[in-house]
Design a protein around this motif. Structure first.
Motif, PDB file in Angstrom:
ATOM      1  N   ASP A 332       0.846  -1.247  -0.124  1.00 21.88           N
ATOM      2  CA  ASP A 332       0.005   0.104   0.023  1.00 21.88           C
ATOM      3  C   ASP A 332       0.854   1.325   0.083  1.00 21.88           C
ATOM      4  O   ASP A 332       0.415   2.326   0.153  1.00 21.88           O
ATOM      5  N   ASP A 333       2.241   1.135  -0.147  1.00 20.30           N
ATOM      6  CA  ASP A 333       2.912   2.251  -0.175  1.00 20.30           C
ATOM      7  C   ASP A 333       4.509   2.028  -0.631  1.00 20.30           C
ATOM      8  O   ASP A 333       5.340   1.309  -0.364  1.00 20.30           O
ATOM      9  N   PRO A 334       4.402   1.958  -2.361  1.00 25.34           N
ATOM     10  CA  PRO A 334       5.716   1.439  -2.835  1.00 25.34           C
ATOM     11  C   PRO A 334       7.007   2.265  -2.518  1.00 25.34           C
ATOM     12  O   PRO A 334       8.153   1.866  -2.978  1.00 25.34           O
ATOM     13  N   THR A 335       6.899   3.350  -1.556  1.00 20.78           N
ATOM     14  CA  THR A 335       8.095   3.959  -1.191  1.00 20.78           C
ATOM     15  C   THR A 335       8.488   3.597  -0.016  1.00 20.78           C
ATOM     16  O   THR A 335       9.560   4.296   0.471  1.00 20.78           O
ATOM     17  N   ILE A 336       7.946   2.653   0.811  1.00 23.50           N
ATOM     18  CA  ILE A 336       8.567   1.929   1.914  1.00 23.50           C
ATOM     19  C   ILE A 336       9.065   0.561   1.384  1.00 23.50           C
ATOM     20  O   ILE A 336       8.120  -0.239   1.292  1.00 23.50           O
ATOM     21  N   PHE A 337      10.166   0.417   1.365  1.00 28.11           N
ATOM     22  CA  PHE A 337      11.035  -0.540   1.140  1.00 28.11           C
ATOM     23  C   PHE A 337      11.486  -1.489   1.948  1.00 28.11           C
ATOM     24  O   PHE A 337      11.881  -0.612   3.264  1.00 28.11           O
ATOM     25  N   PHE A 338      11.794  -2.557   2.076  1.00 26.70           N
ATOM     26  CA  PHE A 338      12.402  -3.511   3.156  1.00 26.70           C
ATOM     27  C   PHE A 338      13.523  -3.797   2.452  1.00 26.70           C
ATOM     28  O   PHE A 338      13.531  -4.355   1.277  1.00 26.70           O
ATOM     29  N   ALA A 339      14.770  -4.106   3.256  1.00 25.14           N
ATOM     30  CA  ALA A 339      16.183  -4.501   2.614  1.00 25.14           C
ATOM     31  C   ALA A 339      16.695  -5.276   3.650  1.00 25.14           C
ATOM     32  O   ALA A 339      16.649  -4.947   4.991  1.00 25.14           O
ATOM     33  N   LEU A 366      11.246   7.340  -7.253  1.00 25.35           N
ATOM     34  CA  LEU A 366      10.959   8.910  -6.894  1.00 25.35           C
ATOM     35  C   LEU A 366      11.451   9.575  -8.090  1.00 25.35           C
ATOM     36  O   LEU A 366      11.045  10.534  -8.387  1.00 25.35           O
ATOM     37  N   ALA A 367      12.054   8.928  -9.309  1.00 22.77           N
ATOM     38  CA  ALA A 367      12.160   9.658 -10.500  1.00 22.77           C
ATOM     39  C   ALA A 367      10.915   9.328 -11.539  1.00 22.77           C
ATOM     40  O   ALA A 367      11.163   9.579 -12.445  1.00 22.77           O
TER      41      ALA A 367
END
Ligand SMILES: Cc1cc2nc3c(=O)[nH]c(=O)nc-3n(C[C@H](O)[C@H](O)[C@H](O)COP(=O)(O)OP(=O)(O)OC[C@H]3O[C@@H](n4cnc5c(N)ncnc54)[C@H](O)[C@@H]3O)c2cc1C
Length: 450
Positions: A332-339, A366-367
């Motif tokens: 539900d938020d593609p700008t919160i990544f896990f790594a 982001l681009a």
């Protein structure tokens, strides 16, 4: 400003990739304000245990993953090279020199600011790379967001063996009572079954209960409940415990004898293509040479090739196939990544690799671009595929191994040659992929701050 949470291997690599693409990064590392039970310094990328990133040979799965990471410009591997100590073909490092090199690279980058604080919430535009010992407050926030089943606090890993190493003259395919839970599974049955006679079972239980076990750090003690009870602990409860538990033979008939075996070890398919098979119920704390010795006593596994060994650890990890997108971000938020290890990959190299791809993909998103994943003929792409497609009900952390990667179109009998050919194909594919996707252009801001 992009937040990278956790200055371990994955967080440092992600921060570097973003900063090099012109983004301003705030790297949050809680040490030394708050430490973990395993770290002892305030340095970034501290290696908490062994000092090796394993093999550099591309005919080895870890070696291939590293070679792919070099194509993509891994900072962690550059620092490892600068701190290398002699260890044959393995990439072993002086851990202080390595952590100092990473700390220096990160803190001197003009686009990166490091703050020493514990993060307790999930914010947009973040890479969460807080590792197997994620602080309790942040773990609670992740659990709240993903649901209770979304984050585990312990792993209980059963070994995985390669299909080609299983003796097909002994094992037989069947499901208990012929029942299938998946449509279209076919007549044969979903499991591979290793039948045991009474003598074989007794000898096996005796070896299992007397084998040398790993005794971890105090914080690593796991409160055993049914799903993560080590097989050797269950076996020690009584000679018949396993025969009435995971090794029960009921509902199974060996087609070669026409009879029910005395006990049966079941192997469950781990991947769609049936290259990797999991020993059901065999989560274990036996040391690796003991796993090799004892588990090869199982009929049909005398020549087993272990793609993953069993283990039980304290380990916070997300159920990625259930909860994350293919590129390991929140759905539900593609700008919160896990790594890193929190995604369910296992090991230093694997953790660094997911940090690398998280940095690349955050920059792309982001681009205004789309996230990308290398093709599954590469070790990195195959690992990501597994994290997305694995059976969520049985999901356990995974290391790099050749069982993950697509087979070659032709049959190659010489195992070493086969791996070399897979490696050649993988390196050609990742080079072509990085050029085709404009990896070093899209998402970059030519030094401008995004
Ligand atoms: C005891 C132990 C031994 C291990 N031994 C090996 C081994 O020998 N070989 C191997 O390949 N792997 C080993 N592992 C697995 C290893 O931890 C990972 O492979 C690797 O370190 C993971 O990298 P990471 O970046 O995901 O996490 P880490 O390297 O652990 O980095 C996570 C960072 O996040 C920080 N952090 C945590 N919570 C917060 C928060 N809320 N806010 C801010 N910062 C936070 C931590 O302080 C840490 O610096 C071991 C793990 C443990 C626990």
């Amino acid at each position: 400003m992009i937040h990278v949470v956790g200055g371990g291997l994955a967080g440092s690599e992600a921060a570097w990739q973003l900063a090099e693409r012109g983004h301003r990064v705030l790297l949050h590392e809680m040490r030394p304000v708050r430490s973990t039970p395993a770290h002892t310094t305030d340095r970034l990328a501290e290696l908490v245990c062994s000092n090796t990133f394993k093999s550099t040979e591309t005919s080895n799965a870890h070696g291939l993953l590293k070679a792919e990471m070099r194509v993509l410009g891994s900072m962690i591997l550059e620092c490892a090279d600068s701190a290398r100590v002699p260890a044959g073909s393995a990439l072993a490092v002086d851990r202080d020199a390595f952590a100092s090199a990473v700390t220096e690279r990160i803190t001197s980058h003009p686009n990166i600011q490091v703050t020493r604080e514990e993060v307790t919430k999930l914010e947009p535009s973040s890479v969460i790379a807080t590792g197997p010992l994620t602080s309790d407050a942040l773990a609670s926030a992740i659990r709240e967001r993903l649901g209770v089943a979304g984050l585990a606090f312990y792993d209980a890993i059963a070994p995985i063996v390669s299909r080609e190493s299983i003796d097909e003259t002994i094992v037989f395919p069947a499901s208990r009572y012929g029942r299938e839970t998946m449509e279209g599974q076919g007549e044969e049955g979903a499991y591979l079954n290793c039948p045991m006679s009474r003598e074989e079972y007794d000898a096996f239980i005796s070896a299992l209960t007397t084998a040398d076990q790993f005794h971890g750090h105090e914080f690593d003690e796991v409160p055993y409940f049914e799903r993560c009870m080590p097989v050797e602990v269950a076996a020690a409860r009584g000679a018949d415990t396993l025969r009435f538990g995971p090794l029960k033979p009921v509902g199974l008939q060996d087609p070669r004898t026409g009879r029910r075996p005395y006990a049966v070890v079941q192997l469950r398919r781990e991947d769609r293509h049936g290259r990797m098979w999991n020993l059901v119920g065999f989560q274990t704390r036996l040391r690796i040479p003991e796993q090799q010795r004892v588990l090869r006593m199982i009929p049909g596994l005398a020549n087993a090739e272990f793609l993953r060994y069993g283990s039980i650890h304290r380990n916070s990890y997300v159920n990625s196939p259930a909860a994350l997108s293919p590129h390991l971000a929140l759905r539900d938020d593609p700008t919160i990544f896990f790594a890193g290890q929190i995604t369910g990959v296992e090991g230093y190299t694997e953790s660094s690799a997911t940090g690398l791809l998280a940095g690349i993909n955050m920059s792309r998103i982001l681009a205004g671009g789309e996230p990308v994943i290398p093709p599954p003929v590469t070790m990195l792409g195959a690992l990501y595929r597994y994290m997305h497609e694995a059976d969520a009900a049985h999901f356990q952390p995974m290391n790099a191994n050749f069982g993950l990667v697509d087979d070659l179109p032709e049959v190659i009998r010489d195992k070493k040659r086969k791996r070399e050919m897979i490696a050649e194909r993988a390196l050609a594919a990742i080079t072509e992929w990085s050029e085709r996707t404009g990896l070093f252009e899209l998402g970059a801001t030519d030094g401008r701050v995004a």
